[in-house]
Scaffold this motif. Structure first.
Motif, short mmCIF file in Angstrom:
data_model
loop_
_atom_site.label_atom_id
_atom_site.label_comp_id
_atom_site.label_asym_id
_atom_site.label_seq_id
_atom_site.Cartn_x
_atom_site.Cartn_y
_atom_site.Cartn_z
N SER A 138 32.13 41.87 10.14
CA SER A 138 33.39 42.40 10.69
C SER A 138 33.31 42.60 12.19
CB SER A 138 33.74 43.72 10.01
OG SER A 138 32.70 44.68 10.22
N VAL A 139 32.11 42.92 12.69
CA VAL A 139 31.91 43.09 14.13
C VAL A 139 31.73 41.73 14.80
CG1 VAL A 139 30.44 44.13 15.91
CG2 VAL A 139 30.92 45.39 13.80
N LEU A 140 30.97 40.85 14.16
CA LEU A 140 30.73 39.52 14.72
C LEU A 140 32.03 38.74 14.89
CD1 LEU A 140 27.49 38.29 12.93
CD2 LEU A 140 27.79 38.76 15.38
N TYR A 141 32.96 38.89 13.94
CA TYR A 141 34.23 38.18 14.01
C TYR A 141 35.04 38.59 15.24
CZ TYR A 141 33.54 36.43 9.24
OH TYR A 141 33.05 35.79 8.13
N ARG A 142 34.83 39.82 15.68
CA ARG A 142 35.60 40.32 16.84
C ARG A 142 34.96 39.97 18.17
NH1 ARG A 142 35.53 46.31 14.78
NH2 ARG A 142 36.15 46.81 16.93
N ALA A 143 33.75 39.45 18.13
CA ALA A 143 33.02 39.16 19.37
C ALA A 143 33.65 37.99 20.14
CB ALA A 143 31.56 38.84 19.07
N ASP A 144 33.75 38.15 21.45
CA ASP A 144 34.24 37.09 22.31
C ASP A 144 33.11 36.15 22.72
OD1 ASP A 144 37.15 38.03 22.97
OD2 ASP A 144 35.90 39.81 23.23
N LYS A 145 31.90 36.70 22.70
CA LYS A 145 30.74 35.89 23.03
C LYS A 145 29.54 36.40 22.24
CE LYS A 145 27.69 34.36 26.79
NZ LYS A 145 27.39 34.43 28.23
N VAL A 146 28.78 35.49 21.67
CA VAL A 146 27.57 35.85 20.94
C VAL A 146 26.38 35.16 21.60
CG1 VAL A 146 26.34 35.72 18.75
CG2 VAL A 146 28.82 36.15 18.77
N ILE A 147 25.42 35.96 22.03
CA ILE A 147 24.21 35.42 22.65
C ILE A 147 23.16 35.24 21.57
CG2 ILE A 147 22.39 35.86 24.37
CD1 ILE A 147 24.44 37.67 25.84
N ARG A 148 22.70 34.01 21.39
CA ARG A 148 21.76 33.72 20.31
C ARG A 148 20.36 33.43 20.86
NH1 ARG A 148 24.82 32.95 15.74
NH2 ARG A 148 27.03 32.60 16.14
#
Length: 337
Positions: free
Chosen positions: A327-337
């Motif tokens: 639910s939090v990941l879906y709201r992310a504008d950018k994900v640093i992997r």
């Protein structure tokens, strides 16, 4: 008689020739003077930094200038002054810019705006971030009424959202640490908003006030003893200057933190929620352009952020053994992997 007439004709021709030469010479002088005047009219902009030469958002400001036709060193001059974290030097540096007769001063924080306004009430001051109304540097956002205008960041209003995001990420969280600097005038209000948000989630808030890098180190030493579940860092020049170190200390303690700008997440913080600071710097160039074209800073409304982002560092989440809810990941504008 013919000789006298010829003499008069000769004299007239000579006068005409001298007149033509004089006119040509005058035209040359006028052209040279116009060129020199044009050269002297190249605007000179002072930029006053709280930090050092490593400025992550300076390029965004320059990009904004280029978008409006300004090229550094060609049709605009930029004078840089760096306090290197020593806020006591800001007034001295602002005075240097005033002595250079800059057309405008761009500042990157409330404290530098105050230092600049202390030494000049006439040279326009453009802020890239800050809260000029709370600092008494402007009368209102709609009409500053002074020589300070530019961009503001919503500090207090975002605190509740950050606590909410961290609580959703850590549903079992009971203790929340907050790192903030009481030297910043608006920080007290932001802290109150953070406290209210924490109480709304039945969280115990542990406050750590810092004014130096030594205080920051000491705060994390104290946190290690009481072991809070999460950390929220309030935006101030001090924490921004030491963002990387704060992220390192939080990672060392496997502490889930939410930070005020993307910079922290890019440097190893778990997540960040806030305005796009680079966008604010880029938009500051619009104010520079308007003022250079005759607009009065007292009449230019101070703009609030229009773009916000949630950045999540999954690499950090892995290192601290945390699974970010979908639910939090879906709201992310950018994900640093």
């Amino acid at each position: 008689m013919r000789i006298a007439m010829n003499q008069r004709i000769f004299n007239s021709a000579l006068i005409t020739r001298h007149l033509v030469v004089a006119i040509a010479f005058s035209a040359m002088l006028f052209a040279f003077g116009s060129y020199a005047q044009a050269q002297s009219k190249i605007p000179r902009i002072g930029i006053l930094f709280v930090g050092g030469r490593d400025q992550p958002h300076l390029e965004a400001f320059k990009q904004g200038l280029r978008e409006r036709g300004y090229l550094e060193g060609k049709n605009i001059l930029l004078e840089y002054r760096y306090a290197n974290g020593n806020e006591e030097r800001l007034t001295e540096l602002a005075s240097e810019l005033v002595k250079l007769r800059v057309d405008l001063i761009v500042v990157t924080a409330d404290v530098s705006a105050q230092a600049a306004q202390n030494v000049t009430k006439t040279i326009p001051i453009v802020m890239t971030t800050g809260d000029p109304v709370s600092w008494g540097l402007a009368e209102s956002l709609a009409r500053p009424g002074s020589n300070v205008t530019g961009l503001t960041v919503l500090l207090a209003e975002l605190s509740g959202k950050r606590v909410e995001i961290l609580r959703e990420t850590l549903p079992t969280m009971t203790r929340l640490a907050t790192l903030w600097s009481p030297r910043e005038r608006v920080a007290t209000g932001v802290f109150k908003e953070t406290k209210a948000a924490a109480e709304g989630f039945s969280l115990q808030l542990q406050s750590y006030e810092v004014t130096t890098i030594q205080d920051i180190e000491k705060a994390f030493t104290e946190m290690a003893k009481v072991r809070p579940n999460g950390l929220i860092v309030l935006l101030t020049p001090l924490v921004t200057l030491h963002s990387k170190r704060i992220a390192e200390l939080a990672l060392h303690q496997r502490l889930a933190g939410v930070y005020p700008t993307r910079q922290f997440a890019e440097e190893g913080g778990l997540m960040a929620y806030g305005p796009l600071i680079g966008d604010l710097y880029r938009r500051a160039a619009t104010y520079v352009d308007k003022i250079l074209k005759g607009a009065k800073p007292a009449e230019l409304p101070i703009e609030q952020p229009t773009k916000f982002e949630l950045v999540i560092n999954l690499k950090t989440a892995q290192q601290i053994g945390l699974t970010i809810p979908q639910s939090v990941l879906y709201r992310a504008d950018k994900v640093i992997r």
